[in-house]
Design a protein around this motif. Structure first.
Motif, PDB file in Angstrom:
ATOM      1  N   ASP A  17       0.839  -1.205   0.000  1.00 58.75           N
ATOM      2  CA  ASP A  17       0.000   0.000   0.000  1.00 58.75           C
ATOM      3  C   ASP A  17       0.878   1.261   0.000  1.00 58.75           C
ATOM      4  O   ASP A  17       0.660   2.194  -0.786  1.00 58.75           O
ATOM      5  CB  ASP A  17      -0.917  -0.023   1.232  1.00 58.75           C
ATOM      6  N   HIS A  72     -10.703   3.189   9.123  1.00 59.84           N
ATOM      7  CA  HIS A  72     -10.826   1.765   8.809  1.00 59.84           C
ATOM      8  C   HIS A  72     -12.159   1.190   9.259  1.00 59.84           C
ATOM      9  O   HIS A  72     -12.579   1.397  10.404  1.00 59.84           O
ATOM     10  CB  HIS A  72      -9.701   0.973   9.497  1.00 59.84           C
ATOM     11  N   TRP A 101      -3.253   9.313   2.090  1.00 57.55           N
ATOM     12  CA  TRP A 101      -3.092   8.043   2.806  1.00 57.55           C
ATOM     13  C   TRP A 101      -1.651   7.859   3.295  1.00 57.55           C
ATOM     14  O   TRP A 101      -1.416   7.392   4.410  1.00 57.55           O
ATOM     15  CB  TRP A 101      -3.528   6.878   1.914  1.00 57.55           C
ATOM     16  N   ASN A 113       1.393   4.235  -2.910  1.00 55.75           N
ATOM     17  CA  ASN A 113       1.262   5.686  -2.687  1.00 55.75           C
ATOM     18  C   ASN A 113       2.494   6.417  -3.232  1.00 55.75           C
ATOM     19  O   ASN A 113       2.364   7.418  -3.948  1.00 55.75           O
ATOM     20  CB  ASN A 113       1.145   6.007  -1.195  1.00 55.75           C
ATOM     21  N   LYS A 126       2.689   6.443  -6.995  1.00 58.31           N
ATOM     22  CA  LYS A 126       1.726   7.355  -7.629  1.00 58.31           C
ATOM     23  C   LYS A 126       2.197   8.819  -7.531  1.00 58.31           C
ATOM     24  O   LYS A 126       2.128   9.565  -8.507  1.00 58.31           O
ATOM     25  CB  LYS A 126       0.347   7.191  -6.979  1.00 58.31           C
ATOM     26  N   TYR A 149     -13.584   9.411   4.802  1.00 58.91           N
ATOM     27  CA  TYR A 149     -14.287   8.160   4.494  1.00 58.91           C
ATOM     28  C   TYR A 149     -13.488   6.959   5.031  1.00 58.91           C
ATOM     29  O   TYR A 149     -12.283   7.068   5.271  1.00 58.91           O
ATOM     30  CB  TYR A 149     -14.513   8.034   2.977  1.00 58.91           C
TER      31      TYR A 149
HETATM   32  C1  CIS Z   1       5.533  -2.763  13.978  1.00 60.03           C
HETATM   33  C2  CIS Z   1       4.145  -3.269  13.951  1.00 60.03           C
HETATM   34  C3  CIS Z   1       3.317  -2.601  12.966  1.00 60.03           C
HETATM   35  C4  CIS Z   1       1.866  -2.973  12.954  1.00 60.03           C
HETATM   36  C5  CIS Z   1       1.260  -2.176  11.875  1.00 60.03           C
HETATM   37  C6  CIS Z   1      -0.215  -2.214  11.809  1.00 60.03           C
HETATM   38  C7  CIS Z   1      -0.668  -1.185  10.826  1.00 60.03           C
HETATM   39  C8  CIS Z   1      -2.097  -1.206  10.462  1.00 60.03           C
HETATM   40  C9  CIS Z   1      -2.489  -2.243   9.452  1.00 60.03           C
HETATM   41  C10 CIS Z   1      -3.570  -1.812   8.604  1.00 60.03           C
HETATM   42  C11 CIS Z   1      -3.619  -2.592   7.312  1.00 60.03           C
HETATM   43  C12 CIS Z   1      -3.612  -1.663   6.156  1.00 60.03           C
HETATM   44  C13 CIS Z   1      -3.877  -2.364   4.869  1.00 60.03           C
HETATM   45  C14 CIS Z   1      -4.188  -1.384   3.767  1.00 60.03           C
HETATM   46  C15 CIS Z   1      -5.282  -0.639   3.830  1.00 60.03           C
HETATM   47  C16 CIS Z   1      -5.678   0.273   2.698  1.00 60.03           C
HETATM   48  O1  CIS Z   1      -6.940  -0.151   2.213  1.00 60.03           O
HETATM   49  C17 CIS Z   1      -5.808   1.681   3.212  1.00 60.03           C
HETATM   50  C18 CIS Z   1      -6.394   2.592   2.125  1.00 60.03           C
HETATM   51  O2  CIS Z   1      -5.573   2.582   1.037  1.00 60.03           O
HETATM   52  C19 CIS Z   1      -5.746   3.631   0.121  1.00 60.03           C
HETATM   53  C20 CIS Z   1      -4.629   3.568  -0.875  1.00 60.03           C
HETATM   54  O3  CIS Z   1      -3.400   3.803  -0.202  1.00 60.03           O
HETATM   55  O4  CIS Z   1      -7.024   3.498  -0.519  1.00 60.03           O
HETATM   56  C21 CIS Z   1      -7.266   4.547  -1.483  1.00 60.03           C
HETATM   57  C22 CIS Z   1      -8.668   4.368  -2.047  1.00 60.03           C
HETATM   58  O5  CIS Z   1      -9.601   4.642  -1.054  1.00 60.03           O
HETATM   59  C23 CIS Z   1      -6.238   4.478  -2.592  1.00 60.03           C
HETATM   60  O6  CIS Z   1      -6.345   3.247  -3.293  1.00 60.03           O
HETATM   61  C24 CIS Z   1      -4.843   4.599  -1.971  1.00 60.03           C
HETATM   62  O7  CIS Z   1      -3.869   4.320  -2.927  1.00 60.03           O
HETATM   63  S1  CIS Z   1      -3.450   5.373  -4.042  1.00 60.03           S
HETATM   64  O8  CIS Z   1      -4.171   6.591  -3.849  1.00 60.03           O
HETATM   65  O9  CIS Z   1      -2.003   5.559  -3.894  1.00 60.03           O
HETATM   66  O10 CIS Z   1      -3.752   4.739  -5.283  1.00 60.03           O
HETATM   67  N1  CIS Z   1      -4.490   2.181   3.581  1.00 60.03           N
HETATM   68  C25 CIS Z   1      -4.181   2.487   4.857  1.00 60.03           C
HETATM   69  O11 CIS Z   1      -4.982   2.409   5.746  1.00 60.03           O
HETATM   70  C26 CIS Z   1      -2.761   2.986   5.126  1.00 60.03           C
HETATM   71  C27 CIS Z   1      -2.079   1.967   5.996  1.00 60.03           C
HETATM   72  C28 CIS Z   1      -0.727   2.448   6.375  1.00 60.03           C
HETATM   73  C29 CIS Z   1      -0.165   1.568   7.450  1.00 60.03           C
HETATM   74  C30 CIS Z   1       1.141   2.127   7.919  1.00 60.03           C
HETATM   75  C31 CIS Z   1       1.707   1.223   8.965  1.00 60.03           C
HETATM   76  C32 CIS Z   1       3.127   1.537   9.183  1.00 60.03           C
HETATM   77  C33 CIS Z   1       3.738   0.494  10.080  1.00 60.03           C
HETATM   78  C34 CIS Z   1       5.150   0.837  10.281  1.00 60.03           C
HETATM   79  C35 CIS Z   1       5.797  -0.087  11.272  1.00 60.03           C
HETATM   80  C36 CIS Z   1       7.243   0.075  11.236  1.00 60.03           C
HETATM   81  C37 CIS Z   1       7.713   1.354  11.770  1.00 60.03           C
HETATM   82  C38 CIS Z   1       8.964   1.669  11.089  1.00 60.03           C
HETATM   83  C39 CIS Z   1       9.682   2.774  11.656  1.00 60.03           C
HETATM   84  C40 CIS Z   1      10.589   3.358  10.929  1.00 60.03           C
HETATM   85  C41 CIS Z   1      10.835   2.962   9.544  1.00 60.03           C
HETATM   86  C42 CIS Z   1      12.253   3.200   9.200  1.00 60.03           C
HETATM   87  C43 CIS Z   1      12.430   3.252   7.779  1.00 60.03           C
HETATM   88  C44 CIS Z   1      13.773   3.829   7.431  1.00 60.03           C
HETATM   89  C45 CIS Z   1      13.694   4.955   6.540  1.00 60.03           C
HETATM   90  C46 CIS Z   1      13.016   6.111   7.167  1.00 60.03           C
HETATM   91  C47 CIS Z   1      12.848   7.189   6.260  1.00 60.03           C
HETATM   92  C48 CIS Z   1      11.643   8.046   6.560  1.00 60.03           C
END
Ligand code: CIS
Length: 209
Positions: free
Chosen positions: A48, A140, A96, A52, A55, A207
């Motif tokens: 996901d 969600h 997102w 993003n 795009k 939404y």
């Molecule tokens: C460590 C444990 C983590 C547990 C994480 C739990 C997270 C929650 C899980 C939720 C599942 C999400 C599945 C996807 C859901 C999508 O349906 C939803 C909506 O998507 C959007 C699209 O993105 O829908 C739109 C249409 O309505 C579009 O289709 C859109 O796409 S578009 O427009 O591009 O075409 N999406 C979401 O809800 C977003 C979910 C994001 C979850 C983020 C979780 C992040 C977890 C991170 C954990 C690790 C932390 C790392 C810390 C540091 C990283 C270091 C990296 C190094 C570099 C750093 C540089 C900055």
């Protein structure tokens, strides 16, 4: 060695505009981090976030001189797609992506602040849940909230998570958290600026998916 400090956001200029090229370069390092988390459940999140970024980059590369800042993209898309905007193009992708970035910010801040489950000090469920409730849950529906519950069970141990942030090296917890705090300065300012931009341009949607 710190993964975070290797990929720091730059300090924002006084007008708080976010440089598109620098932003895309920095966030492009995030998806690979999911491979260190040790569970395939994270692949749906990785995909996901990758979508993003791809795009937003696709729009930027069409005309880098026109899209110098993220705000340039939103304003141009508002003009080009008046009927569908803001649920369209890079505006939607960044809407997102910023929520995922906010999730990461709150998770890291919570770890840096020392929030922990005293009965299970090596678990990060408390920190992950706090981040989820503040950054994502309201967007969600029940099905995606179930995916979150599955991902929560697969969350790495605190020690392994901090080790992954230290590129696999054994680093003292305090040193790692000091790096997290330093990383969060420009990171938080950038995420805040993107949120502010969405509010100012009236581009935020609430939404659920
Ligand atoms: C460590 C444990 C983590 C547990 C994480 C739990 C997270 C929650 C899980 C939720 C599942 C999400 C599945 C996807 C859901 C999508 O349906 C939803 C909506 O998507 C959007 C699209 O993105 O829908 C739109 C249409 O309505 C579009 O289709 C859109 O796409 S578009 O427009 O591009 O075409 N999406 C979401 O809800 C977003 C979910 C994001 C979850 C983020 C979780 C992040 C977890 C991170 C954990 C690790 C932390 C790392 C810390 C540091 C990283 C270091 C990296 C190094 C570099 C750093 C540089 C900055």
């Amino acid at each position: 060695m710190s993964l975070l400090l290797d990929n720091q956001f730059k300090e924002l200029p006084p007008d708080k505009s976010v440089d598109t090229k620098l932003f895309l370069e920095t966030v492009s390092h995030i998806p690979a981090f999911f491979d260190c988390l040790g569970s395939s459940v994270f692949s749906v999140i990785k995909s996901d976030i990758n979508g993003n970024i791809t795009k937003i980059r696709g729009v930027y590369l069409k005309d880098p001189a026109k899209y110098v800042t993220l705000q340039d993209i939103l304003v141009a898309e508002r003009e080009a797609h008046a009927a569908e905007w803001p649920k369209v193009g890079a505006t939607l992708a960044l809407m997102w992506l910023k929520r995922g970035l906010r999730f990461i910010q709150i998770l890291l801040q919570s770890l840096a602040d020392g929030d922990r489950d005293e009965n299970n000090p090596n678990l990060i469920q408390v920190n992950v849940t706090k981040a989820y409730q503040q950054a994502l849950k309201k967007y969600h529906g029940w099905f995606v909230q179930r995916i979150f519950q599955v991902a929560l069970h697969a969350a790495p141990y605190r020690s392994n998570f901090l080790k992954a942030l230290s590129k696999g090296e054994e680093v003292k917890e305090e040193d790692c958290l000091a790096n997290v705090r330093q990383f969060l300065v420009n990171y938080t300012a950038t995420v805040d600026a993107i949120y502010e931009m969405y509010t100012n341009l009236n581009a935020e949607l609430d939404y659920t998916v």
